[in-house]
Design a protein around this motif. Structure first.
Motif, PDB file in Angstrom:
ATOM      1  N   ILE A  67       3.277  -8.099  -6.124  1.00 31.07           N
ATOM      2  CA  ILE A  67       2.732  -9.128  -7.030  1.00 31.07           C
ATOM      3  C   ILE A  67       2.586  -8.605  -8.466  1.00 31.07           C
ATOM      4  CG2 ILE A  67       1.527 -10.797  -5.550  1.00 31.07           C
ATOM      5  CD1 ILE A  67      -0.996  -9.017  -5.873  1.00 31.07           C
ATOM      6  N   GLN A  77       0.824  -1.225   0.000  1.00 31.77           N
ATOM      7  CA  GLN A  77       0.000   0.000   0.000  1.00 31.77           C
ATOM      8  C   GLN A  77       0.852   1.266   0.000  1.00 31.77           C
ATOM      9  OE1 GLN A  77      -2.610  -0.956   3.292  1.00 31.77           O
ATOM     10  NE2 GLN A  77      -4.110  -1.881   1.904  1.00 31.77           N
ATOM     11  N   ASN A  78       1.018   1.848  -1.170  1.00 34.19           N
ATOM     12  CA  ASN A  78       1.660   3.154  -1.316  1.00 34.19           C
ATOM     13  C   ASN A  78       0.693   3.980  -2.160  1.00 34.19           C
ATOM     14  OD1 ASN A  78       4.101   0.934  -1.654  1.00 34.19           O
ATOM     15  ND2 ASN A  78       4.598   2.605  -0.272  1.00 34.19           N
ATOM     16  N   SER A 111      -8.472   7.396  -5.105  1.00 34.16           N
ATOM     17  CA  SER A 111      -8.086   8.639  -5.787  1.00 34.16           C
ATOM     18  C   SER A 111      -8.015   8.460  -7.315  1.00 34.16           C
ATOM     19  CB  SER A 111      -6.742   9.185  -5.288  1.00 34.16           C
ATOM     20  OG  SER A 111      -6.207   8.400  -4.282  1.00 34.16           O
ATOM     21  N   ASP A 137      -9.168 -10.802  -4.035  1.00 34.22           N
ATOM     22  CA  ASP A 137      -7.771 -10.840  -4.459  1.00 34.22           C
ATOM     23  C   ASP A 137      -7.756 -10.926  -5.982  1.00 34.22           C
ATOM     24  OD1 ASP A 137      -5.266 -11.712  -5.243  1.00 34.22           O
ATOM     25  OD2 ASP A 137      -5.055 -13.169  -3.616  1.00 34.22           O
TER      26      ASP A 137
END
Ligand code: SAM
Length: 281
Positions: A125, A26-27, A59, A100
């Motif tokens: 991934i 998560q970035n 976003s 997923d």
């Protein structure tokens, strides 16, 4: 609708007591100009169905939804679903799928029509996601994604370079790749340790024969690069590729025009296609 500003994003994350999870890569992008550059690069129009992988707080999803006919956004993290319900309120052209991406049967959902894939991918991934999209018969016409810069370079690498491998060959077989722009770590929260790049992969029109041949060609390519420091003959025979014996493999490598000690990294895609034909006899 308006872009999701950084302050608004922080406020929503705080209110939902959200903590970033490293295990999900998560970035989150915090620069609206880059979100628009990605969607421009993908050439999204109001005729397009878009699949977004990993919408995060939404976003990029908002910018996509403002331009596309419909957006399907696949997010694995349960904690982000109530947040997305909030940030996507007012949009009737967004479907959130809480799953997923590696388990979702995209070819089942999108059996016809053209689809654009647009995403800031979870870096842990990237390769299975890209290979999964390329190898499934899924009706996308382009994939425009933010990836680690090094992986974007690997996708475009040619023979004889250290970056060249099964990923470069799959990207070349199925698509026309182009790096659109580079992105620095300070464009995200939390900041990743690596540089990023946005790459566009436009689907090639393969013949039915090329689609059918792909399975064996990539069985050979994977076996060859799994042991890239070994000679091709040793790598392919250790894998028992296409059920061939070592002497049959040696003969095929020579029939394809190579010395028996040739290594995988010097072969072009056409060479692998020819070698696979020789192996099949
Ligand atoms: N799109 C957002 C943005 O640009 O700010 C977030 C991008 S972040 C790099 C990657 C997103 O992918 C995260 O929201 C993460 O939870 C999600 N993700 C990670 N693994 C996933 C998986 N296997 N399937 C679906 N989403 C996944």
């Amino acid at each position: 609708m308006a872009d999701l500003e950084y302050r608004e994003m922080q406020e929503i994350l705080r209110r939902h007591d959200f903590h970033f999870k490293k295990k999900y890569g998560q970035n989150f992008l915090i620069r609206p100009d880059l979100l628009h550059d990605i969607v421009d690069g993908a050439g999204v129009t109001d005729e397009d169905t878009v699949v977004e992988i990993g919408p995060g707080v939404g976003s990029l999803t908002r910018v996509l939804a403002d331009r596309a006919k419909h957006v399907y956004a696949i997010e694995v993290d349960d904690k982000l679903i109530p947040i997305l319900d909030e940030t996507m309120r007012g949009y009737d052209n967004v479907t959130i799928i809480n799953d997923d991406v590696l388990k979702v049967d995209l070819s089942g959902i999108f059996s016809e029509g053209k689809v654009k894939v647009v995403a800031n991918l979870p870096y842990y991934i990237t390769t299975p996601i890209i290979l999964g999209l390329l190898e499934k018969d899924f009706p996308y016409d382009s994939i425009t994604v933010m990836v680690q810069r090094e992986v974007a370079e690997r996708m475009q690498a040619g023979p004889g370079t250290k970056d060249y491998g099964a990923l470069s060959l799959a990207v070349e077989y199925y698509t026309d790749p182009q790096i659109l722009f580079l992105v620095s770590p300070d464009s995200f929260v939390p900041q990743p340790k690596v540089g990023s790049a946005v790459i566009s992969l436009k689907k090639k029109d393969l013949t039915e024969q090329q689609k059918a041949d792909a399975k064996d060609i990539f069985t050979v390519i994977r076996a060859a690069f799994n042991q890239r420091r070994k000679s091709m003959v040793n790598a392919l025979s250790n894998a028992g590729v296409l059920g061939r014996s070592k002497s049959e493999i040696t003969e095929a490598v020579q029939a394809a025009g190579f010395e028996s000690n040739v290594r995988a990294e010097v072969l072009t895609l056409d060479d692998f296609v020819r070698l696979t034909e020789c192996l099949k006899g």
